[in-house]
Scaffold this motif. Structure first.
Motif, PDB file in Angstrom:
ATOM      1  N   ILE A  56       0.842  -1.201   0.000  1.00  0.00           N
ATOM      2  CA  ILE A  56       0.000   0.000   0.000  1.00  0.00           C
ATOM      3  C   ILE A  56       0.877   1.251   0.000  1.00  0.00           C
ATOM      4  O   ILE A  56       0.619   2.216  -0.723  1.00  0.00           O
ATOM      5  N   ALA A  57       1.927   1.246   0.801  1.00  0.00           N
ATOM      6  CA  ALA A  57       2.830   2.401   0.835  1.00  0.00           C
ATOM      7  C   ALA A  57       3.543   2.580  -0.504  1.00  0.00           C
ATOM      8  O   ALA A  57       3.707   3.709  -0.988  1.00  0.00           O
ATOM      9  N   LEU A  58       3.966   1.500  -1.135  1.00  0.00           N
ATOM     10  CA  LEU A  58       4.661   1.586  -2.422  1.00  0.00           C
ATOM     11  C   LEU A  58       3.736   2.000  -3.562  1.00  0.00           C
ATOM     12  O   LEU A  58       4.193   2.577  -4.547  1.00  0.00           O
ATOM     13  N   SER A  59       2.442   1.716  -3.432  1.00  0.00           N
ATOM     14  CA  SER A  59       1.507   2.037  -4.511  1.00  0.00           C
ATOM     15  C   SER A  59       1.451   3.532  -4.799  1.00  0.00           C
ATOM     16  O   SER A  59       1.116   3.929  -5.908  1.00  0.00           O
ATOM     17  N   SER A  60       1.785   4.365  -3.836  1.00  0.00           N
ATOM     18  CA  SER A  60       1.722   5.808  -4.071  1.00  0.00           C
ATOM     19  C   SER A  60       2.929   6.335  -4.840  1.00  0.00           C
ATOM     20  O   SER A  60       2.866   7.421  -5.402  1.00  0.00           O
ATOM     21  N   VAL A  61       4.027   5.599  -4.884  1.00  0.00           N
ATOM     22  CA  VAL A  61       5.228   6.096  -5.562  1.00  0.00           C
ATOM     23  C   VAL A  61       5.707   5.209  -6.698  1.00  0.00           C
ATOM     24  O   VAL A  61       6.600   5.600  -7.438  1.00  0.00           O
ATOM     25  N   VAL A  62       5.129   4.052  -6.880  1.00  0.00           N
ATOM     26  CA  VAL A  62       5.640   3.104  -7.875  1.00  0.00           C
ATOM     27  C   VAL A  62       5.431   3.595  -9.310  1.00  0.00           C
ATOM     28  O   VAL A  62       6.189   3.223 -10.206  1.00  0.00           O
ATOM     29  N   MET A  63       4.475   4.487  -9.553  1.00  0.00           N
ATOM     30  CA  MET A  63       4.234   4.958 -10.914  1.00  0.00           C
ATOM     31  C   MET A  63       5.355   5.860 -11.421  1.00  0.00           C
ATOM     32  O   MET A  63       5.557   5.973 -12.628  1.00  0.00           O
ATOM     33  N   ALA A  68       8.985   6.526 -15.840  1.00  0.00           N
ATOM     34  CA  ALA A  68      10.324   6.892 -16.304  1.00  0.00           C
ATOM     35  C   ALA A  68      10.871   5.810 -17.230  1.00  0.00           C
ATOM     36  O   ALA A  68      11.407   6.114 -18.303  1.00  0.00           O
ATOM     37  N   ILE A  69      10.731   4.557 -16.842  1.00  0.00           N
ATOM     38  CA  ILE A  69      11.196   3.445 -17.681  1.00  0.00           C
ATOM     39  C   ILE A  69      10.411   3.396 -18.983  1.00  0.00           C
ATOM     40  O   ILE A  69      10.978   3.204 -20.068  1.00  0.00           O
ATOM     41  N   TYR A  70       9.093   3.612 -18.911  1.00  0.00           N
ATOM     42  CA  TYR A  70       8.246   3.616 -20.103  1.00  0.00           C
ATOM     43  C   TYR A  70       8.692   4.699 -21.082  1.00  0.00           C
ATOM     44  O   TYR A  70       8.812   4.459 -22.282  1.00  0.00           O
ATOM     45  N   LYS A  71       8.947   5.910 -20.574  1.00  0.00           N
ATOM     46  CA  LYS A  71       9.361   7.022 -21.435  1.00  0.00           C
ATOM     47  C   LYS A  71      10.729   6.756 -22.066  1.00  0.00           C
ATOM     48  O   LYS A  71      10.949   7.105 -23.230  1.00  0.00           O
ATOM     49  N   VAL A  72      11.640   6.152 -21.334  1.00  0.00           N
ATOM     50  CA  VAL A  72      12.959   5.846 -21.883  1.00  0.00           C
ATOM     51  C   VAL A  72      12.834   4.855 -23.033  1.00  0.00           C
ATOM     52  O   VAL A  72      13.458   5.015 -24.083  1.00  0.00           O
ATOM     53  N   PHE A  73      12.009   3.829 -22.879  1.00  0.00           N
ATOM     54  CA  PHE A  73      11.862   2.833 -23.932  1.00  0.00           C
ATOM     55  C   PHE A  73      10.989   3.312 -25.080  1.00  0.00           C
ATOM     56  O   PHE A  73      10.999   2.721 -26.152  1.00  0.00           O
ATOM     57  N   GLN A  74      10.245   4.392 -24.880  1.00  0.00           N
ATOM     58  CA  GLN A  74       9.388   4.927 -25.937  1.00  0.00           C
ATOM     59  C   GLN A  74      10.196   5.692 -26.981  1.00  0.00           C
ATOM     60  O   GLN A  74       9.806   5.744 -28.139  1.00  0.00           O
ATOM     61  N   LEU A  75      11.323   6.269 -26.600  1.00  0.00           N
ATOM     62  CA  LEU A  75      12.163   7.025 -27.531  1.00  0.00           C
ATOM     63  C   LEU A  75      13.102   6.114 -28.302  1.00  0.00           C
ATOM     64  O   LEU A  75      13.340   4.976 -27.919  1.00  0.00           O
ATOM     65  N   ASP A  76      13.661   6.663 -29.402  1.00  0.00           N
ATOM     66  CA  ASP A  76      14.639   5.936 -30.209  1.00  0.00           C
ATOM     67  C   ASP A  76      16.032   6.491 -29.941  1.00  0.00           C
ATOM     68  O   ASP A  76      16.188   7.642 -29.545  1.00  0.00           O
ATOM     69  N   PRO A  78      20.388   5.789 -28.645  1.00  0.00           N
ATOM     70  CA  PRO A  78      21.152   5.182 -27.548  1.00  0.00           C
ATOM     71  C   PRO A  78      20.514   5.508 -26.188  1.00  0.00           C
ATOM     72  O   PRO A  78      19.919   6.570 -26.009  1.00  0.00           O
ATOM     73  N   ILE A  79      20.651   4.617 -25.238  1.00  0.00           N
ATOM     74  CA  ILE A  79      19.978   4.753 -23.945  1.00  0.00           C
ATOM     75  C   ILE A  79      20.391   6.029 -23.215  1.00  0.00           C
ATOM     76  O   ILE A  79      19.553   6.725 -22.644  1.00  0.00           O
ATOM     77  N   LEU A  80      21.683   6.367 -23.229  1.00  0.00           N
ATOM     78  CA  LEU A  80      22.130   7.580 -22.539  1.00  0.00           C
ATOM     79  C   LEU A  80      21.587   8.835 -23.200  1.00  0.00           C
ATOM     80  O   LEU A  80      21.271   9.814 -22.525  1.00  0.00           O
ATOM     81  N   GLU A  81      21.462   8.820 -24.515  1.00  0.00           N
ATOM     82  CA  GLU A  81      20.891   9.966 -25.226  1.00  0.00           C
ATOM     83  C   GLU A  81      19.407  10.129 -24.895  1.00  0.00           C
ATOM     84  O   GLU A  81      18.913  11.240 -24.717  1.00  0.00           O
ATOM     85  N   ARG A  82      18.683   9.025 -24.808  1.00  0.00           N
ATOM     86  CA  ARG A  82      17.264   9.089 -24.451  1.00  0.00           C
ATOM     87  C   ARG A  82      17.082   9.668 -23.059  1.00  0.00           C
ATOM     88  O   ARG A  82      16.208  10.495 -22.838  1.00  0.00           O
ATOM     89  N   ILE A  83      17.920   9.224 -22.119  1.00  0.00           N
ATOM     90  CA  ILE A  83      17.822   9.736 -20.743  1.00  0.00           C
ATOM     91  C   ILE A  83      18.171  11.215 -20.714  1.00  0.00           C
ATOM     92  O   ILE A  83      17.499  12.013 -20.047  1.00  0.00           O
ATOM     93  N   ARG A  84      19.204  11.624 -21.473  1.00  0.00           N
ATOM     94  CA  ARG A  84      19.586  13.038 -21.501  1.00  0.00           C
ATOM     95  C   ARG A  84      18.458  13.906 -22.048  1.00  0.00           C
ATOM     96  O   ARG A  84      18.160  14.966 -21.511  1.00  0.00           O
ATOM     97  N   VAL A  85      17.794  13.438 -23.098  1.00  0.00           N
ATOM     98  CA  VAL A  85      16.681  14.193 -23.684  1.00  0.00           C
ATOM     99  C   VAL A  85      15.536  14.307 -22.682  1.00  0.00           C
ATOM    100  O   VAL A  85      14.932  15.369 -22.542  1.00  0.00           O
ATOM    101  N   LEU A  86      15.234  13.235 -21.990  1.00  0.00           N
ATOM    102  CA  LEU A  86      14.123  13.255 -21.039  1.00  0.00           C
ATOM    103  C   LEU A  86      14.416  14.099 -19.806  1.00  0.00           C
ATOM    104  O   LEU A  86      13.484  14.550 -19.134  1.00  0.00           O
ATOM    105  N   LEU A  87      15.678  14.327 -19.494  1.00  0.00           N
ATOM    106  CA  LEU A  87      16.022  15.153 -18.334  1.00  0.00           C
ATOM    107  C   LEU A  87      15.998  16.648 -18.633  1.00  0.00           C
ATOM    108  O   LEU A  87      16.109  17.450 -17.717  1.00  0.00           O
ATOM    109  N   GLN A  88      15.858  17.030 -19.911  1.00  0.00           N
ATOM    110  CA  GLN A  88      15.806  18.435 -20.289  1.00  0.00           C
ATOM    111  C   GLN A  88      14.370  18.955 -20.177  1.00  0.00           C
ATOM    112  O   GLN A  88      13.432  18.255 -20.529  1.00  0.00           O
ATOM    113  N   PRO A  89      14.190  20.198 -19.702  1.00  0.00           N
ATOM    114  CA  PRO A  89      12.828  20.752 -19.627  1.00  0.00           C
ATOM    115  C   PRO A  89      12.293  21.052 -21.017  1.00  0.00           C
ATOM    116  O   PRO A  89      13.049  21.368 -21.935  1.00  0.00           O
TER     117      PRO A  89
END
Length: 127
Positions: A56-63, A68-76, A78-89
């Protein structure tokens, strides 16, 4: 907010990026290391009840990590480039009202859905 950088901006960046993350991880680790069976007076709760409580406690933060993992795999790319793009506003990140965006130095946009949003004024015209 106050128009000056006291205390220094690097202090807050360090606190929010590193110090807070280390403290939260330390709390989690020490909670797991120091775990004892829960009791209330003479009653000892079964392990299943403790597991349900943790779930129950984890259910509030698990999303947060799941999205984050979903968004990383949604982009095309290299993995580090995808993470860098997602960290930019994004370009519409920041205060909603144009006057506040100008004062904060945030990127301006004209497609605001906020009522009473000001048009793109130049900062010199506000003085």
């Amino acid at each position: 907010m106050l128009g000056h950088d006291e205390p220094p901006r690097w202090y807050w960046r360090f606190v929010w990026k590193f110090f807070t993350a280390v403290i939260i991880v330390a709390i989690l680790v020490f909670t797991l290391v120091d775990f004892r069976t829960l009791t209330y007076g003479d009653y000892t709760y079964p392990l299943e009840a403790t597991i349900v409580g943790f779930l129950i406690a984890l259910s509030s933060v698990v999303m947060v990590p799941i999205m984050a993992i979903y968004k990383v795999f949604q982009l095309d790319g290299p993995i580090l480039e995808r993470i860098r793009v997602l960290l930019q506003p994004s370009s519409d990140w920041g205060p909603a009202l144009q006057i506040h965006r100008i004062e904060a130095g945030a990127p301006t946009h004209t497609d605001s859905q906020v009522p009473l949003a000001l048009p793109n004024y130049r900062f010199e015209n506000l003085e």
